[in-house]
Design an enzyme around this catalytic site. Structure first.
Site, mmCIF file in Angstrom:
data_model
loop_
_atom_site.group_PDB
_atom_site.id
_atom_site.type_symbol
_atom_site.label_atom_id
_atom_site.label_comp_id
_atom_site.label_asym_id
_atom_site.label_seq_id
_atom_site.Cartn_x
_atom_site.Cartn_y
_atom_site.Cartn_z
ATOM 1 N N ASN A 128 0.530 7.265 2.634
ATOM 2 C CA ASN A 128 0.934 6.434 3.656
ATOM 3 C C ASN A 128 2.652 6.661 3.945
ATOM 4 O OD1 ASN A 128 -1.293 4.894 4.196
ATOM 5 N ND2 ASN A 128 -1.120 3.587 2.577
ATOM 6 N N ASP A 145 0.828 -1.150 -0.198
ATOM 7 C CA ASP A 145 -0.076 -0.146 0.053
ATOM 8 C C ASP A 145 0.750 1.276 0.036
ATOM 9 O OD1 ASP A 145 -2.870 1.102 1.902
ATOM 10 O OD2 ASP A 145 -2.349 1.554 -0.237
ATOM 11 N N ASP A 198 1.762 2.949 7.951
ATOM 12 C CA ASP A 198 0.632 1.994 7.795
ATOM 13 C C ASP A 198 0.836 0.731 7.240
ATOM 14 O OD1 ASP A 198 -2.602 3.125 6.276
ATOM 15 O OD2 ASP A 198 -2.161 1.300 7.434
HETATM 16 C C1 LIG Z 1 -5.527 6.700 10.010
HETATM 17 C C2 LIG Z 1 -4.091 7.463 10.193
HETATM 18 N N1 LIG Z 1 -4.400 8.505 9.232
HETATM 19 C C3 LIG Z 1 -3.814 9.641 9.579
HETATM 20 N N2 LIG Z 1 -2.765 9.851 10.218
HETATM 21 C C4 LIG Z 1 -2.003 11.047 10.334
HETATM 22 C C5 LIG Z 1 -0.788 11.134 11.329
HETATM 23 C C6 LIG Z 1 -0.203 12.424 11.453
HETATM 24 N N3 LIG Z 1 0.889 12.096 12.611
HETATM 25 C C7 LIG Z 1 0.817 10.786 12.632
HETATM 26 N N4 LIG Z 1 1.686 10.016 13.233
HETATM 27 C C8 LIG Z 1 1.744 8.740 13.342
HETATM 28 C C9 LIG Z 1 0.721 8.202 12.829
HETATM 29 CL CL1 LIG Z 1 0.604 6.331 12.778
HETATM 30 C C10 LIG Z 1 -0.237 8.770 11.923
HETATM 31 C C11 LIG Z 1 -0.133 10.308 11.947
HETATM 32 N N5 LIG Z 1 -2.497 12.137 9.726
HETATM 33 C C12 LIG Z 1 -3.530 12.308 9.058
HETATM 34 C C13 LIG Z 1 -4.024 11.043 8.699
HETATM 35 F F1 LIG Z 1 -5.293 10.844 7.859
HETATM 36 C C14 LIG Z 1 -3.195 6.714 9.496
HETATM 37 O O1 LIG Z 1 -2.344 5.898 10.468
HETATM 38 N N6 LIG Z 1 -2.556 7.136 8.119
HETATM 39 C C15 LIG Z 1 -1.776 6.051 7.529
HETATM 40 C C16 LIG Z 1 -0.395 6.834 7.669
HETATM 41 F F2 LIG Z 1 -0.033 6.710 9.255
HETATM 42 F F3 LIG Z 1 0.529 6.090 7.155
HETATM 43 F F4 LIG Z 1 -0.432 8.054 7.431
#
Ligand SMILES: C[C@H](Nc1nc(-c2c[nH]c3ncc(Cl)cc23)ncc1F)C(=O)NCC(F)(F)F
Length: 296
Positions: free
Chosen positions: A144, A139, A157
């Site tokens: 991500n 992915d 992710d």
């Molecule tokens: C559902 C979550 N979505 C999001 N996460 C974050 C984020 C900011 N800062 C972060 N720090 C550690 C993590 Cl694990 C996520 C974030 N920002 C916007 C999002 F929409 C997610 O895990 N997305 C997959 C990935 F991590 F690859 F971006």
């Protein structure tokens, strides 16, 4: 779960805000503050949707996947948190203050070529590391990739990540799910649904296209592909039409202001047959030499 899994006591995890939602649940920004004086650290807490048994299996698999990964270019897994009362289990990750690469590039349009190439080489190194563990991410996309600082990005992710069995060179997927086909290699789209390090290389090509389009939502891969396969195509015809244009050697066009050397590199990742695609280490070397040329 392995005994060395660090446990964060749920009662000390102070909710601050929601970072985003996935198909498993949501990721929240929390402060782990056992002293209760706001001196605790900020963490990203992936809350698993309660009850769904399959999610629990996937969740423990993601924890297993993440807990062995130790790389500067992969978002750091920190441990788990349980709440015995409400039977919620959470995956605790390091918090990346600048969010995903998509949002970052939309906010910081002034990211120059050398920083783009730096991000590209960091993602390649993260993928080299994953390959050394026989992991296939499946992915890889700008959404991500997380931004730790103005000069560091990390792959995140691992919900779809698979480990290639020792006796094979690819992983065959049974449950399709709503897979992001516009980032998938041809052999992953066809019925064979084969995923390998080389299919991750294809996705990296699409990611680099996003990167060098400044993650411009008007030039995103899905929109560009749908324009090409005539946007009135619907449903199951989409993968077929996508395969058709890829077989016909059509590829996403060069993003505006993308240096020819970079687009040529992206084109290598989109070789129709997997074995003709470069390895991540070759990509790292090529990006390195482009960076040297371009800054001369
Ligand atoms: C559902 C979550 N979505 C999001 N996460 C974050 C984020 C900011 N800062 C972060 N720090 C550690 C993590 Cl694990 C996520 C974030 N920002 C916007 C999002 F929409 C997610 O895990 N997305 C997959 C990935 F991590 F690859 F971006």
């Amino acid at each position: 779960l392995q005994e060395q899994t660090p446990v964060f006591e749920e009662r000390y995890l102070r909710y601050i805000s929601q970072l985003g939602k996935g198909n498993f649940g949501s990721v929240e920004l929390c402060r782990y503050d056992p002293l209760g004086d706001n001196t605790g650290e900020l963490l990203a807490v992936k809350k698993l949707q309660p009850s769904k048994r399959s999610f629990l299996a996937d969740f423990t698999k993601e924890i297993k996947t993440l807990s062995v990964l130790r790389c500067d270019y992969i978002v750091r897994y920190r441990g788990v948190s349980y709440s015995t009362g409400r039977l919620i289990m959470s995956l605790v990750m390091e918090y990346m203050p600048h969010g995903s690469l998509i949002g970052y590039l939309e906010k910081n349009a002034s990211v120059g070529l050398s920083r783009m190439l730096l991000f590209a080489s960091q993602i390649c190194k993260g993928m080299e590391y994953l390959q050394s563990k026989r992991y296939v991410h499946r992915d890889l996309a700008a959404r991500n990739i997380l931004v730790a600082s103005d000069s560091l990005v990390k792959i995140a992710d691992f919900g779809l990540t698979k480990i290639i069995p020792d006796d094979k060179e690819y992983y065959r997927v049974t449950q399709p799910g709503e897979s992001p086909i516009f980032w998938h290699a041809p052999e992953s789209i066809t019925e064979s649904s084969k995923f390998s390090h080389k299919s991750d290389v294809w996705s990296l090509g699409v990611l680099l296209h996003e990167l060098f389009s400044d993650c411009n939502r008007h030039q995103n891969p899905k929109r560009l592909y749908m324009q090409r396969i005539s946007s009135n195509t619907q449903g199951p015809a989409i993968p077929m039409q996508l395969l058709f244009v890829l077989k016909d050697n059509w590829r996403l066009p060069a993003p505006a202001h993308c240096p020819a050397r970079v687009y040529a590199l992206i084109g290598q990742c989109w070789a129709y047959s997997p074995e003709d695609r470069p390895s991540f280490s070759s990509l790292s070397d090529q990006i390195h030499s482009i960076a040297q040329e371009e800054t001369l």
